[in-house]
Design a protein around this motif. Structure first.
Motif, short mmCIF file in Angstrom:
data_model
loop_
_atom_site.label_atom_id
_atom_site.label_comp_id
_atom_site.label_asym_id
_atom_site.label_seq_id
_atom_site.Cartn_x
_atom_site.Cartn_y
_atom_site.Cartn_z
N PRO A 64 -91.41 37.00 32.18
CA PRO A 64 -90.78 37.49 33.41
C PRO A 64 -89.88 36.40 33.99
O PRO A 64 -90.14 35.21 33.81
N PRO A 65 -88.80 36.80 34.66
CA PRO A 65 -87.92 35.80 35.28
C PRO A 65 -88.70 34.96 36.30
O PRO A 65 -89.44 35.48 37.11
N ASP A 66 -88.54 33.64 36.19
CA ASP A 66 -89.27 32.74 37.08
C ASP A 66 -88.52 31.42 37.14
O ASP A 66 -88.17 30.86 36.11
N THR A 67 -88.28 30.92 38.31
CA THR A 67 -87.52 29.68 38.49
C THR A 67 -88.17 28.50 37.79
O THR A 67 -87.48 27.65 37.22
N SER A 68 -89.49 28.42 37.77
CA SER A 68 -90.15 27.28 37.14
C SER A 68 -89.87 27.23 35.65
O SER A 68 -89.79 26.15 35.06
N ASP A 69 -89.69 28.39 34.99
CA ASP A 69 -89.36 28.40 33.57
C ASP A 69 -87.97 27.82 33.33
O ASP A 69 -87.73 27.15 32.33
N VAL A 70 -87.02 28.09 34.24
CA VAL A 70 -85.68 27.54 34.11
C VAL A 70 -85.73 26.02 34.19
O VAL A 70 -85.13 25.32 33.38
N ILE A 71 -86.48 25.52 35.15
CA ILE A 71 -86.61 24.06 35.30
C ILE A 71 -87.27 23.47 34.08
O ILE A 71 -86.85 22.46 33.54
N HIS A 72 -88.31 24.13 33.57
CA HIS A 72 -89.03 23.66 32.39
C HIS A 72 -88.10 23.62 31.17
O HIS A 72 -88.12 22.66 30.41
N ILE A 73 -87.28 24.64 30.98
CA ILE A 73 -86.37 24.68 29.84
C ILE A 73 -85.34 23.56 29.94
O ILE A 73 -85.05 22.89 28.96
N GLU A 74 -84.82 23.31 31.12
CA GLU A 74 -83.86 22.23 31.29
C GLU A 74 -84.52 20.88 30.98
O GLU A 74 -83.91 20.02 30.34
N ASP A 75 -85.77 20.70 31.39
CA ASP A 75 -86.51 19.47 31.06
C ASP A 75 -86.69 19.32 29.55
O ASP A 75 -86.55 18.22 29.01
N LEU A 76 -87.01 20.42 28.87
CA LEU A 76 -87.16 20.38 27.42
C LEU A 76 -85.86 19.96 26.74
O LEU A 76 -85.86 19.14 25.82
N LEU A 77 -84.75 20.54 27.19
CA LEU A 77 -83.45 20.19 26.61
C LEU A 77 -83.16 18.70 26.76
O LEU A 77 -82.71 18.04 25.81
N THR A 78 -83.44 18.17 27.93
CA THR A 78 -83.23 16.74 28.18
C THR A 78 -84.13 15.89 27.28
O THR A 78 -83.69 14.89 26.71
N GLN A 79 -85.39 16.30 27.15
CA GLN A 79 -86.32 15.56 26.27
C GLN A 79 -85.84 15.58 24.83
O GLN A 79 -85.88 14.55 24.14
N PHE A 80 -85.36 16.74 24.36
CA PHE A 80 -84.87 16.85 22.99
C PHE A 80 -83.62 15.99 22.79
O PHE A 80 -83.44 15.40 21.72
N ALA A 81 -82.77 15.91 23.79
CA ALA A 81 -81.59 15.04 23.70
C ALA A 81 -82.02 13.57 23.65
O ALA A 81 -81.46 12.77 22.90
N ASN A 82 -83.03 13.21 24.43
CA ASN A 82 -83.51 11.82 24.47
C ASN A 82 -84.10 11.37 23.13
O ASN A 82 -84.04 10.19 22.81
N ILE A 83 -84.67 12.29 22.37
CA ILE A 83 -85.23 11.91 21.06
C ILE A 83 -84.26 12.18 19.91
O ILE A 83 -84.61 12.01 18.75
N GLY A 84 -83.05 12.63 20.24
CA GLY A 84 -82.01 12.77 19.23
C GLY A 84 -81.93 14.11 18.53
O GLY A 84 -81.15 14.25 17.59
N LEU A 85 -82.69 15.11 18.96
CA LEU A 85 -82.62 16.42 18.32
C LEU A 85 -81.43 17.23 18.82
O LEU A 85 -80.87 18.04 18.06
N LEU A 86 -81.04 17.05 20.08
CA LEU A 86 -79.94 17.80 20.66
C LEU A 86 -78.85 16.88 21.19
O LEU A 86 -79.11 15.71 21.45
N GLU A 87 -77.68 17.45 21.36
CA GLU A 87 -76.58 16.78 22.04
C GLU A 87 -76.21 17.60 23.26
O GLU A 87 -76.31 18.84 23.24
N CYS A 88 -75.77 16.93 24.30
CA CYS A 88 -75.34 17.59 25.54
C CYS A 88 -73.87 17.29 25.76
O CYS A 88 -73.43 16.14 25.65
N MET A 89 -73.11 18.33 26.08
CA MET A 89 -71.70 18.16 26.43
C MET A 89 -71.59 18.44 27.92
O MET A 89 -71.90 19.56 28.37
N THR A 90 -71.19 17.47 28.67
CA THR A 90 -71.04 17.65 30.12
C THR A 90 -69.60 18.04 30.43
O THR A 90 -68.67 17.64 29.73
N ALA A 91 -69.44 18.82 31.48
CA ALA A 91 -68.11 19.30 31.86
C ALA A 91 -67.31 18.21 32.52
O ALA A 91 -67.75 17.25 33.01
#
Length: 91
Positions: A64-91
């Motif tokens: 179900p839509p929930d704000t805490s899940d959005v925050i959690h997903i953003e945290d996961l993305l940052t963690q994955f970028a920190n360990i080298g699995l993802l790249e982030c392109m900032t605007a």
């Protein structure tokens, strides 16, 4: 915008709600939850924005839509970028 690190090649295995993700590029294996693995899967096909990732993950996992899940997903993305699995392109 997020994408899989081009040097990574991920292989997934799961047992129930536990996942092991092996990165052929680094030789590392990562243990993670189902939501973490699904977040990574959404980043494998090229650049994707956070709202698209959230929508896809929520649909795939029938959450179900929930704000805490959005925050959690953003945290996961940052963690994955920190360990080298993802790249982030900032605007």
């Amino acid at each position: 915008m997020w994408r899989l690190n081009p040097q990574s090649s991920l292989h997934y295995r799961h047992w129930g709600n536990e996942w092991a993700v092996f990165d052929l590029g680094s030789g590392q294996t990562h243990e993670m939850s189902t939501i973490s693995a699904v977040v990574l899967m959404h980043c494998e096909n090229g650049w994707i924005a956070l709202p698209q990732i959230v929508t896809g993950v929520m649909a795939d996992l029938e959450l179900p839509p929930d704000t805490s899940d959005v925050i959690h997903i953003e945290d996961l993305l940052t963690q994955f970028a920190n360990i080298g699995l993802l790249e982030c392109m900032t605007a």
